[in-house]
Design a protein around this motif. Structure first.
Motif, short mmCIF file in Angstrom:
data_model
loop_
_atom_site.label_atom_id
_atom_site.label_comp_id
_atom_site.label_asym_id
_atom_site.label_seq_id
_atom_site.Cartn_x
_atom_site.Cartn_y
_atom_site.Cartn_z
N ASP A 17 0.84 -1.21 0.00
CA ASP A 17 0.00 0.00 0.00
C ASP A 17 0.87 1.25 0.00
O ASP A 17 2.04 1.23 -0.42
CB ASP A 17 -0.97 -0.07 1.20
CG ASP A 17 -2.29 0.62 0.94
OD1 ASP A 17 -2.32 1.86 1.01
OD2 ASP A 17 -3.30 -0.07 0.65
N ASP A 18 0.35 2.32 0.51
CA ASP A 18 0.97 3.65 0.52
C ASP A 18 2.38 3.62 1.15
O ASP A 18 2.63 2.83 2.07
CB ASP A 18 0.04 4.55 1.36
CG ASP A 18 0.24 6.01 1.09
OD1 ASP A 18 1.22 6.37 0.43
OD2 ASP A 18 -0.60 6.79 1.57
N TRP B 129 -0.09 0.20 -4.69
CA TRP B 129 -1.06 1.29 -4.44
C TRP B 129 -0.67 2.54 -5.21
O TRP B 129 0.51 2.87 -5.34
CB TRP B 129 -1.02 1.57 -2.94
CG TRP B 129 -1.89 2.67 -2.42
CD1 TRP B 129 -3.15 2.53 -1.91
CD2 TRP B 129 -1.55 4.07 -2.29
NE1 TRP B 129 -3.62 3.76 -1.48
CE2 TRP B 129 -2.66 4.71 -1.70
CE3 TRP B 129 -0.44 4.83 -2.61
CZ2 TRP B 129 -2.68 6.08 -1.42
CZ3 TRP B 129 -0.45 6.20 -2.34
CH2 TRP B 129 -1.57 6.81 -1.75
N ARG C 278 -6.16 16.08 4.14
CA ARG C 278 -5.03 15.17 4.37
C ARG C 278 -3.73 15.73 3.77
O ARG C 278 -2.97 15.02 3.14
CB ARG C 278 -5.34 13.80 3.75
CG ARG C 278 -4.64 12.65 4.44
CD ARG C 278 -4.70 11.39 3.60
NE ARG C 278 -4.22 10.24 4.34
CZ ARG C 278 -3.77 9.14 3.78
NH1 ARG C 278 -3.74 9.01 2.46
NH2 ARG C 278 -3.34 8.14 4.50
N LYS D 111 -4.16 -0.85 -6.80
CA LYS D 111 -5.21 -0.24 -5.98
C LYS D 111 -5.18 1.26 -6.26
O LYS D 111 -4.17 1.92 -6.04
CB LYS D 111 -4.92 -0.52 -4.50
CG LYS D 111 -5.85 0.17 -3.52
CD LYS D 111 -5.54 -0.28 -2.09
CE LYS D 111 -6.32 0.49 -1.05
NZ LYS D 111 -5.99 0.05 0.32
N ASP E 281 -6.49 4.80 -5.30
CA ASP E 281 -7.09 5.48 -4.15
C ASP E 281 -7.43 6.92 -4.50
O ASP E 281 -6.94 7.47 -5.51
CB ASP E 281 -6.09 5.43 -2.98
CG ASP E 281 -6.76 5.46 -1.63
OD1 ASP E 281 -7.95 5.81 -1.54
OD2 ASP E 281 -6.08 5.14 -0.62
N ASN F 232 -8.10 10.19 -1.84
CA ASN F 232 -8.35 10.57 -0.45
C ASN F 232 -8.75 12.01 -0.23
O ASN F 232 -8.64 12.52 0.88
CB ASN F 232 -7.12 10.23 0.39
CG ASN F 232 -6.97 8.74 0.57
OD1 ASN F 232 -7.86 8.09 1.11
ND2 ASN F 232 -5.89 8.17 0.05
N CYS G 220 -10.77 2.38 -4.91
CA CYS G 220 -10.73 2.76 -3.50
C CYS G 220 -10.82 4.27 -3.44
O CYS G 220 -10.27 4.97 -4.28
CB CYS G 220 -9.43 2.28 -2.86
SG CYS G 220 -9.21 2.82 -1.16
N GLY H 89 -11.64 4.32 1.34
CA GLY H 89 -12.66 3.32 1.64
C GLY H 89 -13.68 3.29 0.52
O GLY H 89 -13.33 3.23 -0.65
N TRP I 294 -12.80 -1.23 -2.38
CA TRP I 294 -12.42 -1.28 -0.96
C TRP I 294 -13.53 -0.60 -0.18
O TRP I 294 -13.75 0.60 -0.31
CB TRP I 294 -11.06 -0.61 -0.78
CG TRP I 294 -10.59 -0.52 0.64
CD1 TRP I 294 -10.15 0.61 1.29
CD2 TRP I 294 -10.47 -1.59 1.59
NE1 TRP I 294 -9.79 0.30 2.57
CE2 TRP I 294 -9.98 -1.04 2.79
CE3 TRP I 294 -10.75 -2.96 1.54
CZ2 TRP I 294 -9.76 -1.81 3.94
CZ3 TRP I 294 -10.54 -3.73 2.68
CH2 TRP I 294 -10.04 -3.14 3.85
N ASP J 229 -12.14 1.79 5.59
CA ASP J 229 -10.96 1.54 6.43
C ASP J 229 -11.36 1.00 7.79
O ASP J 229 -10.51 0.60 8.57
CB ASP J 229 -10.16 2.83 6.62
CG ASP J 229 -9.32 3.11 5.39
OD1 ASP J 229 -9.27 2.25 4.49
OD2 ASP J 229 -8.72 4.19 5.33
C1 DGJ Z 1 -7.10 5.12 2.28
C2 DGJ Z 1 -7.42 3.69 1.97
O1 DGJ Z 1 -8.77 3.43 2.24
C3 DGJ Z 1 -6.51 2.78 2.78
O2 DGJ Z 1 -6.84 1.44 2.56
C4 DGJ Z 1 -5.08 3.06 2.44
O3 DGJ Z 1 -4.84 2.70 1.10
C5 DGJ Z 1 -4.77 4.52 2.66
N1 DGJ Z 1 -5.71 5.38 1.99
C6 DGJ Z 1 -3.36 4.84 2.22
O4 DGJ Z 1 -3.07 6.16 2.31
#
Ligand code: DGJ
Length: 741
Positions: free
Chosen positions: A360-361, A409, A441, A475, A477, A479, A525, A528, A544, A547
């Protein structure tokens, strides 16, 4: 807007009142004012028909089940009597609204013509065309019927024939008015707090207008998920009552509107929630995303099975292929990762039976821009030299040697101000002119409407995949919401296009990547579940959900998701959550039984988990391998919902009905052993099934099947009398396999 998602290009031919799929087989409803004899046009699915007829006031439809027990709905497409082009009258919500030089306008649309195209076996496409009185605009309502899956798909186009520019304030995808004096109940999910889909919200639609809308722009976190269930007559329940389920193919802000202008009508509109009117140049056409919907006379569970089948066939990637069991580094390691740690965790994951390791990250950015916290690195998609001195080569070599796939990721739509990318291309970042940046973030959103940014996003992922051909999974993402909602690329005159162009840019980038790397699985993702929708799933294998991996929360959340999404799409990770000292501890068996509801995986550091936890994980993974084809490729029968019962349960059945898995849970406080009869559905009534129990780890191996249970039973007997289980604590569960020997 993106073109609707499915099917070949429609060869359009328009003509009047000629093509009927099943002329004569639809009895016009006596209540259907305006329906005289045979319908003008009709679509049929496996169990219902949808007939359209001209009436003085617009276009009527009659949706009718082929057997007497199913839904029968009369209604209108864009009725004139209800007010200009409105679902329930202009006072309520205007699903098609224009902005002209002289103010906002809800066009008064008159039905013009229709067409029917047989697109492929089992798929028919009706086009219903309308014009406004001045012939300045043409609106088409498109309805596609998927015969075998019992699913309808609707979208709308609008063409500007005015000879001068207009703007479209709203263009909803699903626009229907039902003639109904029955009570109508809505169920929807508010992703609410952070990335959590909590209990469904249930409400009786009694107000003149109930409108629910998302505002994040590029995702749906802290927003309604883009789907809903409507109970017609009674609240939507799992196994009873007439209901409609609808799901929008859109990964950004959506809006659902329910108008009750009087006791006899219900106007439904579902579409994109545009922050500003969308410019529509002279001669241009705008297309809404598609909305799929289906009906059931026996509750949500059968309607969900229609959506599952349809998605697996037409609306997600590799819907006929089993997903691997993954272990992801995030929850255990956060950004504290290195080649050495990953290889060690991969090796130990293999020992558990894991098939895919996802890093992941935290693997990218260098120097001051290294991704060691969420303050830096996004945008600099180069491997971190300190943590990965030899790049990904040693990890990929280990992956080959150990026989475990490897995934990675990305968050391509985002940038940290502490990144090389930000310094190099500040003009690629969304920013409202004259305003300070707003952060989520510590990151900013790239101007994805800009083709140069799309190219950068594609290159960032593609370069890494090309350089490291062993990678099997990505994956993706997202955020942050659109914190600074202005596209510098589009400039001041075209901001109304921002949302459509952003989402188009996101979809097109994914589309290119998927075409370039057909053997790589993608996961949708967004912090989440923010991209657990039909738009993102078109290019993805899984999503996904959240979290929050506490199994007591996940039981309800994944249940809710599987109302609209197939089980194989919902990634369900077994973890150590919740980690707070005072939080309840969950038995490992329970964690696995909950995760078996979907695509099971883990998010643990096998270097630090206890031997008992690891031993139980080995058993849980082996058990899931035995039954995952039933879960992922079979049909889901949900019984009582986790928010309505302390003993929720569901069962899955293979298509040939020779194997089934019953998953039953106990979520209430228990002082003593309590028997529970788990309902079972969907079996072959005549077949004899062998009953056996799975997932009994060494530290929790008490059988949940009641002592003395008969282990060979007929399908009809199992479906009538259920399966006798016994629970003995809170967070207890059973996983029972039924097999025709
Ligand atoms: C949010 C995701 O939902 C997590 O699973 C993870 O990938 C983090 N971001 C990583 O920053």
């Amino acid at each position: 807007m993106p073109a609707p998602r499915t099917g070949p290009t429609v060869k359009r031919y328009l003509h009047h009142l000629t093509i009927l799929l099943f002329l004569g087989s639809v009895a016009a409803s006596p209540a259907a004012e305006g329906v005289r004899g045979a319908p003008d046009l009709a679509l049929a699915t496996r169990t219902y028909t949808c007939a359209f007829s001209r009436a003085p006031d617009g276009l009527r439809f009659t949706l009718q089940s082929m057997d007497a027990t199913g839904p029968h709905i009369d209604g209108w497409i864009l009725p004139r009597h209800a007010g200009p082009a409105a679902a329930g009258g202009a006072r309520h919500h205007t699903p098609i609204a224009l902005q002209t030089g002289d103010g906002a306008l809800a066009p008064d649309l008159v039905f013009l013509e229709h067409a029917l195209v047989h697109e492929s076996p089992g798929i028919d496409h009706a086009t219903l065309a309308f014009r406004d009185a001045d012939r300045r605009i043409r609106v088409e309502v498109h309805i596609r019927a998927y015969r075998n899956e019992d699913v309808l798909e609707q979208w709308t186009t609008i063409r500007n024939d005015a000879g001068k520019a207009l703007a479209v304030a709203s263009l909803d995808s699903l626009i229907l008015t039902f003639d109904t004096d029955q009570e109508t109940h809505l169920e929807w999910y508010d992703s609410g707090v952070a990335n959590e889909v909590r209990a469904p919200t249930r409400e009786r639609l009694s107000q003149e207008l109930r409108q629910i809308s998302g505002k994040e722009g590029n995702r749906h976190v802290k927003s309604p998920m883009p789907y809903f269930s409507l109970g017609l007559g009674t609240p939507p329940a799992e196994t009873q009552g007439t209901c409609m389920l609808a799901s929008l193919a859109w990964s950004g802000s959506a809006r659902m509107s329910f108008a009750r202008p009087d006791a006899r009508r219900l106007g439904i509109a579902f579409g994109v929630n545009q922050p500003m009117p969308v410019p529509l140049d002279a001669g241009a056409t705008l297309t809404s995303p598609a909305c799929v919907f289906t009906f059931s006379a026996a509750g949500k569970s059968p309607a969900s099975r229609n959506l599952h089948q349809w998605m697996r066939r037409y609306a997600m990637r590799d819907g006929d292929r089993i997903r691997p069991i993954d272990n992801n580094s995030w929850e255990a390691c956060q950004m504290d990762i290195s080649a050495k740690a990953i290889i060690d965790m991969m090796r130990r994951s293999v020992d558990l039976g894991i098939e895919l390791y996802v890093m992941d990250d935290g693997w990218f950015g260098n120097g001051a821009c290294a991704r060691t916290s969420d303050r830096a690195g996004l945008g600099d998609w180069q491997i971190n030299h300190e943590r990965f001195p030899d790049g990904l080569a040693p990890i990929l070599a280990a992956s080959r040697e150990l026989g475990i796939a490897f995934g990675i990721w990305f968050e391509p739509e985002m940038v940290n101000p502490t990144s090389g990318l930000f310094k190099q291309h500040p003009e690629w970042v969304m920013r409202v002119p004259g305003s300070e940046f707003r952060f989520k973030r510590n990151q900013l959103v790239l101007d994805v409407a800009n083709p140069a940014v799309q190219e950068f996003m594609f290159r960032s992922v593609d370069d890494l995949l090309v350089a490291n051909p062993g990678i099997r999974f990505v994956k993706w993402d997202c955020n942050s919401w659109l914190t600074n909602p202005y596209s510098p690329f589009l400039g001041p005159d075209r901001q109304g296009e921002m949302l459509n162009r952003y989402l188009e840019g996101y979809y097109n980038t994914l589309k290119r990547l998927v075409a370039a790397h057909p053997s790589i699985d993608f996961q949708a993702c967004s912090a989440g579940g923010g991209r657990a929708d039909l738009g993102a799933m078109r290019y993805s294998h899984t999503f996904w959900p959240s979290d929050n991996t506490d199994p007591s929360y996940r039981l309800g959340a994944v249940w809710n998701y599987t109302t609209y999404m197939p089980a194989m799409a919902a990634t369900c990770h077994v973890t150590h959550a919740p980690r707070k000292a005072a939080a309840p501890r969950f038995p490992t068996k329970y964690r696995f039984d909950v995760a078996m509801m979907g695509q099971l995986g883990m998010e643990v550091d096998p270097r630090t988990s206890t031997p008992e936890y690891l031993a139980a994980s080995r058993v849980g993974i082996a058990a899931y391998k035995e039954v995952r084809d039933i879960v992922q490729l079979g049909e889901q029968y949900r019984h009582s919902h986790p928010f309505d019962s302390v003993t929720p349960s569901m069962n899955y059945v293979t298509i040939d009905r020779r194997r089934a898995l019953v998953l039953a849970y106990q979520t209430g406080d228990l002082q003593q052993d309590q028997p529970f009869t788990a309902p079972v559905a969907g079996l072959d009534p005549q077949a004899m099934y062998r009953v056996s129990e799975t997932n009994l780890p060494p530290d929790d191996d008490r059988p949940r099947l009641q002592p003395g249970t008969v282990l060979l039973r007929r399908g009809d007997d199992l479906m009538t009398r259920g399966l006798p289980l016994i629970f003995s604590r809170r967070s207890d569960s059973g996983a029972i396999v039924l097999t025709v020997p």
